[in-house]
Scaffold this motif. Structure first.
Motif, PDB file in Angstrom:
ATOM      1  N   PRO A 147      29.584  31.706  19.681  1.00  0.00           N
ATOM      2  CA  PRO A 147      29.956  31.061  21.456  1.00  0.00           C
ATOM      3  C   PRO A 147      31.045  30.174  21.808  1.00  0.00           C
ATOM      4  O   PRO A 147      32.149  30.178  22.614  1.00  0.00           O
ATOM      5  CB  PRO A 147      28.965  29.615  20.986  1.00  0.00           C
TER       6      PRO A 147
ATOM      7  N   ASP B 248      25.937  28.796  30.131  1.00  0.00           N
ATOM      8  CA  ASP B 248      24.297  29.677  29.603  1.00  0.00           C
ATOM      9  C   ASP B 248      23.764  29.886  30.598  1.00  0.00           C
ATOM     10  O   ASP B 248      22.629  30.952  30.541  1.00  0.00           O
ATOM     11  CB  ASP B 248      22.952  28.573  29.316  1.00  0.00           C
TER      12      ASP B 248
ATOM     13  N   ASP C 289      31.310  25.343  28.160  1.00  0.00           N
ATOM     14  CA  ASP C 289      30.723  24.512  28.148  1.00  0.00           C
ATOM     15  C   ASP C 289      29.903  24.633  28.373  1.00  0.00           C
ATOM     16  O   ASP C 289      29.121  26.031  29.380  1.00  0.00           O
ATOM     17  CB  ASP C 289      30.674  23.045  28.598  1.00  0.00           C
ATOM     18  N   ASP C 290      28.483  24.660  26.984  1.00  0.00           N
ATOM     19  CA  ASP C 290      26.952  25.739  27.199  1.00  0.00           C
ATOM     20  C   ASP C 290      26.711  24.952  28.178  1.00  0.00           C
ATOM     21  O   ASP C 290      25.793  25.912  28.987  1.00  0.00           O
ATOM     22  CB  ASP C 290      26.882  25.383  25.933  1.00  0.00           C
TER      23      ASP C 290
END
Length: 186
Positions: A168, A88, A83-84
């Motif tokens: 992504p 990140d 999940d971003d």
């Protein structure tokens, strides 16, 4: 309570400054305790680094459990890992863990804490794979889990330095392919 404040202050400062060598004075100021209290609660620099890594690993485990539950299927675990919000590298905890983890070679306590954190992740991934891919062997599951953990850890770094790693969704799709390959061999 003050011990937790000292660890939290150190973790925040490391994440903010990218410097695991922040001073005892900086930590004391942030934690609102005396310099003597910092030394009393954490001991040596090696113990401070190790305690911070262990705290970060515990936070990660708690966050993971609250997201996917106690015995997640592999899809839920992979969704969480890729999940971003997780990948990140913007979370204070993730940033601090990455910076402190680089000290493992020079700090035995840190090395043990990093190894324990990754071992826990690999073990959880392997167990999840075995729950999902019924015929996968323990050895195959552990091997796949180690690769998935490597992708989850290293992919954000590649993105951070500007490497074009594809869309992504690429790491999540790649890890799906790893799990599917175990299903086909079974």
């Amino acid at each position: 309570e003050r011990s937790a404040a000292v660890l939290a202050a150190y973790i925040e400062l490391v994440a903010e400054t990218s410097d695991p060598g922040v001073t005892i004075s900086q930590i004391a100021d942030r934690a609102e305790v005396s310099r003597t209290a910092v030394a009393h609660f954490v001991g040596s620099r090696d113990e401070l680094v190790g305690a911070a890594i262990a705290e970060l690993a515990q936070r990660y485990e708690t966050r993971l459990r609250s997201t996917v539950g106690p015995e997640p299927q592999i899809d839920a675990l992979l969704d969480a890992l890729f999940d971003d919000d997780w990948s990140d590298g913007r979370r204070v905890d993730d940033r601090a863990f990455d910076i402190l983890g680089q000290l493992a070679d020079a700090h035995p306590t840190a090395a043990r804490a990093v190894r324990t954190a990754y071992q826990s992740l690999v073990d959880e991934l392997a167990a999840s794979i075995m729950r999902t891919v019924i015929d996968a062997s323990a050895e195959e599951s552990r091997g796949a889990a180690a690769v998935i953990a490597s992708v989850a850890e290293f992919h954000p770094f590649l993105r951070q330095i500007g490497l074009n790693t594809g869309p992504p969704s690429a790491p999540r799709q790649a890890t799906d392919a790893i799990v599917r390959s175990l299903s086909r061999r079974s």
